[in-house]
Design a protein around this motif. Structure first.
Motif, PDB file in Angstrom:
ATOM      1  N   LEU A   1      61.231  19.006  71.454  1.00 21.06           N
ATOM      2  CA  LEU A   1      62.290  19.858  72.001  1.00 21.06           C
ATOM      3  C   LEU A   1      63.364  19.021  72.699  1.00 21.06           C
ATOM      4  CD1 LEU A   1      62.690  22.971  72.174  1.00 21.06           C
ATOM      5  CD2 LEU A   1      61.655  22.875  74.453  1.00 21.06           C
ATOM      6  N   ALA A   2      62.943  17.899  73.278  1.00 21.53           N
ATOM      7  CA  ALA A   2      63.881  17.079  74.048  1.00 21.53           C
ATOM      8  C   ALA A   2      64.865  16.321  73.163  1.00 21.53           C
ATOM      9  CB  ALA A   2      63.099  16.088  74.921  1.00 21.53           C
TER      10      ALA A   2
ATOM     11  N   ARG B   1      48.000  21.497  77.318  1.00 25.34           N
ATOM     12  CA  ARG B   1      49.012  20.442  77.200  1.00 25.34           C
ATOM     13  C   ARG B   1      48.817  19.618  75.921  1.00 25.34           C
ATOM     14  NH1 ARG B   1      48.451  18.239  83.296  1.00 25.34           N
ATOM     15  NH2 ARG B   1      46.484  19.325  82.970  1.00 25.34           N
TER      16      ARG B   1
ATOM     17  N   TRP C   1      46.767  27.939  78.618  1.00 23.66           N
ATOM     18  CA  TRP C   1      47.801  26.954  78.278  1.00 23.66           C
ATOM     19  C   TRP C   1      47.118  25.617  78.056  1.00 23.66           C
ATOM     20  CZ3 TRP C   1      53.214  28.253  78.635  1.00 23.66           C
ATOM     21  CH2 TRP C   1      53.462  29.543  79.122  1.00 23.66           C
TER      22      TRP C   1
ATOM     23  N   MET D   1      48.903  20.041  89.288  1.00 29.30           N
ATOM     24  CA  MET D   1      49.739  21.064  88.655  1.00 29.30           C
ATOM     25  C   MET D   1      49.022  21.622  87.418  1.00 29.30           C
ATOM     26  SD  MET D   1      53.872  20.834  88.216  1.00 29.30           S
ATOM     27  CE  MET D   1      53.773  19.255  87.469  1.00 29.30           C
ATOM     28  N   SER D   2      49.116  22.902  87.202  1.00 21.79           N
ATOM     29  CA  SER D   2      48.409  23.507  86.072  1.00 21.79           C
ATOM     30  C   SER D   2      49.087  23.137  84.757  1.00 21.79           C
ATOM     31  CB  SER D   2      48.403  25.025  86.220  1.00 21.79           C
ATOM     32  OG  SER D   2      49.707  25.520  86.019  1.00 21.79           O
ATOM     33  N   ALA D   3      48.328  23.281  83.653  1.00 26.09           N
ATOM     34  CA  ALA D   3      48.883  23.005  82.324  1.00 26.09           C
ATOM     35  C   ALA D   3      50.113  23.873  82.095  1.00 26.09           C
ATOM     36  CB  ALA D   3      47.821  23.267  81.260  1.00 26.09           C
ATOM     37  N   ARG D   4      50.013  25.115  82.542  1.00 25.61           N
ATOM     38  CA  ARG D   4      51.119  26.054  82.377  1.00 25.61           C
ATOM     39  C   ARG D   4      52.400  25.506  83.026  1.00 25.61           C
ATOM     40  NH1 ARG D   4      53.670  30.048  85.224  1.00 25.61           N
ATOM     41  NH2 ARG D   4      54.139  31.967  84.074  1.00 25.61           N
TER      42      ARG D   4
ATOM     43  N   ALA E   1      63.406  19.287  78.826  1.00 23.51           N
ATOM     44  CA  ALA E   1      63.808  18.969  77.448  1.00 23.51           C
ATOM     45  C   ALA E   1      65.092  19.685  77.064  1.00 23.51           C
ATOM     46  CB  ALA E   1      62.691  19.339  76.487  1.00 23.51           C
ATOM     47  N   LEU E   2      65.356  20.805  77.743  1.00 27.17           N
ATOM     48  CA  LEU E   2      66.514  21.631  77.381  1.00 27.17           C
ATOM     49  C   LEU E   2      67.672  21.433  78.342  1.00 27.17           C
ATOM     50  CD1 LEU E   2      64.436  24.787  76.451  1.00 27.17           C
ATOM     51  CD2 LEU E   2      65.773  23.404  74.855  1.00 27.17           C
ATOM     52  N   ALA E   3      67.769  20.211  78.895  1.00 23.94           N
ATOM     53  CA  ALA E   3      68.821  19.933  79.879  1.00 23.94           C
ATOM     54  C   ALA E   3      70.216  20.156  79.296  1.00 23.94           C
ATOM     55  CB  ALA E   3      68.681  18.494  80.383  1.00 23.94           C
TER      56      ALA E   3
ATOM     57  N   THR F   1      56.990  19.838  73.373  1.00 19.59           N
ATOM     58  CA  THR F   1      58.072  19.732  74.355  1.00 19.59           C
ATOM     59  C   THR F   1      58.816  18.400  74.201  1.00 19.59           C
ATOM     60  OG1 THR F   1      56.392  19.087  75.983  1.00 19.59           O
ATOM     61  CG2 THR F   1      57.221  21.345  76.105  1.00 19.59           C
TER      62      THR F   1
ATOM     63  N   LYS G   1      58.188  20.678  81.473  1.00 20.38           N
ATOM     64  CA  LYS G   1      58.616  19.741  80.420  1.00 20.38           C
ATOM     65  C   LYS G   1      59.637  20.414  79.494  1.00 20.38           C
ATOM     66  CE  LYS G   1      56.248  16.710  78.150  1.00 20.38           C
ATOM     67  NZ  LYS G   1      55.245  16.238  77.155  1.00 20.38           N
ATOM     68  N   ALA G   2      59.376  21.672  79.164  1.00 20.43           N
ATOM     69  CA  ALA G   2      60.289  22.400  78.265  1.00 20.43           C
ATOM     70  C   ALA G   2      61.653  22.556  78.935  1.00 20.43           C
ATOM     71  CB  ALA G   2      59.703  23.751  77.898  1.00 20.43           C
ATOM     72  N   ARG G   3      61.654  22.841  80.238  1.00 23.21           N
ATOM     73  CA  ARG G   3      62.939  22.995  80.955  1.00 23.21           C
ATOM     74  C   ARG G   3      63.710  21.687  80.978  1.00 23.21           C
ATOM     75  NH1 ARG G   3      60.047  26.427  84.507  1.00 23.21           N
ATOM     76  NH2 ARG G   3      60.468  28.539  83.750  1.00 23.21           N
TER      77      ARG G   3
ATOM     78  N   ILE H   1      53.783  22.386  81.156  1.00 26.90           N
ATOM     79  CA  ILE H   1      54.448  22.699  79.881  1.00 26.90           C
ATOM     80  C   ILE H   1      55.821  23.334  80.133  1.00 26.90           C
ATOM     81  CG2 ILE H   1      54.323  24.100  77.785  1.00 26.90           C
ATOM     82  CD1 ILE H   1      51.233  23.769  77.966  1.00 26.90           C
ATOM     83  N   LEU H   2      55.853  24.299  81.040  1.00 23.53           N
ATOM     84  CA  LEU H   2      57.124  24.979  81.301  1.00 23.53           C
ATOM     85  C   LEU H   2      58.144  24.007  81.886  1.00 23.53           C
ATOM     86  CD1 LEU H   2      55.827  28.427  82.646  1.00 23.53           C
ATOM     87  CD2 LEU H   2      56.938  27.970  80.445  1.00 23.53           C
TER      88      LEU H   2
END
Lengths: 493, 216
Positions: A307-308, A89, A87, B1-4, B14-16, A304, B10-12, B7-8
């Motif tokens: 996406l926001a 960023r 992954w 915190m890992s990149a994974r 973003a989809l509020a 992301t 931030k995506a969550r 990203i997850l």
């Protein structure tokens, strides 16, 4: 080797320079006109094209609304199929992963399939800085790389070059990058392609590490897809021992069956073919066939953030077909370099500012204005991205970003205030019209004739000059509507 | 915190606007209705037409005449080596009866080096599916089709497709293909239009694609 877009001036300035290059305009007009014609032909063959577009948009929306779930599913499927998932960023993280993998295999070169994602992160420079040569293997990308040039189109990156220029580049540069071009090389496209074949085959046969992007990544199965024409993709995807694919997180499709919609939409929209010559799919590692070490780098790099934004989010549906470039009257005249970004044309005008963020530099902020809002891009988009809607939305974002920093009202603010005062009273509006009529009679004498028999003014001085620099200013009517009504309309009413 | 995780997360965030209760498959996908299917004979006819449209060589033949047609596809080609018989790559599972007697057979397999593939004058293969609407041949690299590199490196690809393997369109093909297999979709020979949009066949893959449609 190939440069970056860093330092490109804002769009109006870059466009003005491009417009003065008549060779470029000829190349572009020919190329975009040809692709438009071909696309219209093959799209016309599909009875339910509109239904297909709706399905394409819906599939991508389904993914985007639940991206974290699909990404986790994709990671599980890939891992189960024997691939290693990474992954990243941002660009720096993604580049570090690829450089690290190449170094771990002790190689000083990688072969590359054309990939917008790796261009976006400028992977080639990162590899070069680590002492690893990155060889672009798509013919057009090879032309761009050897010419130390920048791509100007998503699909045909060397669209701005003609055959004579390409011959010059091959003769001058191939020798220093590997197998030299034959001394008797002509500018026949057939001969030029043959020279590229010989030059690149040497590299394909010895390369141990390849880097690709992916057009689609199927969450359900972990299947990656590369769509191409020349076979350089197949060479990179199957001959080396190690394959590293850099994949934007928006490339996910829910199921393998969704490929049917995308594989109908993409080739017809992009090259105007019923199907592109080669499509490869692979699911992790296949024992005895192809690379036995497969890596997938899932790249965010601003996605992301896109996406926001509920209006701008739809830009992530993009499947990089470039149909919007080929119909855009602005792109057709300026070419891709003027946009100063990896993604040119209408899609670049909305994707780039969103990935980079507005309000930080004038070049990025100029992109949402690089459009006449004619809507042709939306009409051809196979996944129905409403590009004009996003452009207008981004213009408001740019204005908002600058409003916060501004203490004194702008000329535009004052003009709007004055207009509001004038228009709120009939007497004031009438007076303004009489003044305009006077101005019109005067201006008609100063103006110059324009196509269509109109008279237009050149650049006007003062605060309006920024507007009139790039537009013809119409001469005001010599008589206002009220005056005309007074004179003629009353009796007949 | 890992990149994974970042990203997850931030995506969550973003989809509020997406309700927690919305099922993952909520956005409805309505695909175009399947067209009335043509009689099989017309599907095969369309396939032949569309493959030929890409400037591939297409021949329709019968099982009895197929061997002769394969030999015909190789006839007139000069060996890379300059003399001697043509070196032809033959994947395991390719019907032996279709291999001409006057060629040097190079059997494909995981241990055949890429440089060895490059010395072959051509390759014979079968296919998994033919798609009529787009003139596409799909290889799933099973029996008779060789590894992905086998049909890529040699300059000539002679592909034998059975008439009953031809389906009308892309959705019909996707429905019968196995995603676990690597797949290669081939629509005409390798081609580029990168120089002034002039189509040139053969940059990297086989410059000649010869398709034999075999029916009983």
């Amino acid at each position: 080797m190939s440069g970056t877009f860093l330092g490109t001036p804002a769009f109006p300035t870059a466009a003005r320079a491009a417009l003065e290059d008549s060779q470029l305009r000829r190349n572009l007009a020919h190329a975009t006109g040809t692709i438009r014609g071909k696309r219209a032909g093959v799209v016309g063959e599909v009875d339910e094209w509109e239904q297909l577009r709706l399905a394409g948009a819906a599939i991508k929306d389904r993914v985007l609304r639940h991206l974290p779930d699909y990404l986790e599913q994709l990671e599980r499927s890939l891992t189960a199929a024997g691939a290693t998932v990474h992954w990243a960023r941002d660009a720096a993280e993604a580049n570090a992963i690829v450089v690290g993998l190449a170094k771990a295999h002790g190689t000083d070169e990688v072969v590359k399939v054309k990939s917008m994602a790796t261009q976006e992160i400028d992977l080639n420079s990162a590899l070069e800085n680590a002492g690893i040569h990155a060889w672009e293997t798509d013919l057009a990308e090879l032309i761009v790389q050897l010419g130390d040039d920048l791509p100007s189109h998503i699909l045909v990156p060397a669209i701005h070059r003609n055959r004579a220029e390409i011959r010059e580049i091959f003769l001058r540069e191939m020798g220093s990058a590997g197998r030299a071009a034959p001394a008797d090389l002509t500018d026949d496209p057939r001969r030029l392609a043959a020279a590229a074949r010989e030059h690149l085959r040497e590299k394909f046969l010895r390369a141990r590490v390849a880097v690709s992007g992916a057009n689609f990544a199927v969450a359900e199965t972990g299947t990656l897809t590369v769509v191409e024409s020349e076979g350089n993709g197949r060479m990179c995807l199957t001959l080396p021992e190690v394959l590293i694919s850099v994949v934007g997180i928006e490339k996910v499709l829910p199921t393998f069956a969704d490929l049917d919609v995308m594989l109908q939409l993409l080739p017809r929209s992009s090259t105007g073919e019923r199907m592109n010559p080669y499509t490869s799919t692979w699911t992790g590692v296949t024992p005895g066939d192809g690379p036995q070490e497969v890596h997938v780098v899932l790249l965010d790099n601003g996605r992301t953030d896109v996406l926001a934004d509920r209006t701008g989010r739809q830009a992530l549906r993009c499947i990089r077909c470039s149909a919007c470039l080929n119909v855009c009257p602005v792109y057709e005249r300026t070419g891709g370099h003027a946009y100063g970004s990896v993604y040119p044309g209408p899609i670049g005008a909305i994707l780039t500012p969103q990935l980079r963020g507005v309000g930080t530099d004038p070049q990025t902020d100029s992109l949402p204005y690089a459009s006449s809002l004619c809507g042709a891009c939306f009409e051809v988009c196979p996944v129905r991205i409403d590009i004009p809607e996003v452009l207008v939305h981004l213009r408001s974002e740019v204005v908002d970003a600058h409003r916060e920093h501004r203490r004194v009202p702008s000329v535009q603010d004052m003009a709007m205030k004055a207009a509001s005062w004038t228009l709120s009273s009939a007497a004031r509006t009438g007076a303004a019209e009489r003044a305009a009529g006077l101005g019109g009679r005067l201006a008609a004498k100063l103006g110059r004739p324009a196509p269509g028999g109109r008279t237009v003014l050149g650049a006007v001085p003062g605060p309006a000059s920024a507007w009139s620099d790039s537009r013809d200013v119409p001469v005001p009517a010599e008589e206002s509507f009220r005056a005309w009504w007074e004179r003629t309309g009353r009796d007949e009413a | 915190m890992s990149a994974r995780e970042v990203i997850l997360q931030k995506a969550r965030r973003a989809l509020a606007d997406v309700p927690d209760v919305e099922p993952v498959l909520d956005v409805p996908v309505v695909r175009p209705a399947q067209q009335d299917t043509l009689p099989h004979e017309q599907v095969v006819e369309l396939f032949a037409e569309r493959v030929a449209d890409y400037r591939a060589v297409v021949e329709r033949t019968t099982a009895a005449a197929a061997a002769q047609r394969v030999a015909g596809a190789l006839a007139g080609r000069t060996p890379q080596a300059g003399s001697g018989p043509l070196r032809i790559l033959v994947p395991p599972g390719f019907p032996a009866a279709l291999v001409p007697g006057d060629v040097e057979v190079v059997p494909d397999g995981p241990d055949v080096a890429v440089s060895e593939l490059d010395r072959c004058d051509g390759v014979l293969s079968t296919a998994a599916v033919g798609i009529a609407e787009t003139g596409t041949i799909v290889l799933d690299h099973g029996e008779g089709q060789g590894r992905r590199a086998a049909t890529l490196v040699p300059d000539l690809h002679v592909c034998v497709v059975r008439g009953d393997q031809v389906v009308p369109d892309v959705p019909a093909a996707v429905a019968v293909l196995d995603p676990r297999c690597p797949l290669t979709w081939i629509s005409g020979p390798s081609a580029t239009s990168d120089i002034e949009l002039d189509r040139v066949e053969g940059v990297h893959g086989p410059r000649t694609l010869h398709v034999l449609i075999v029916e009983r």
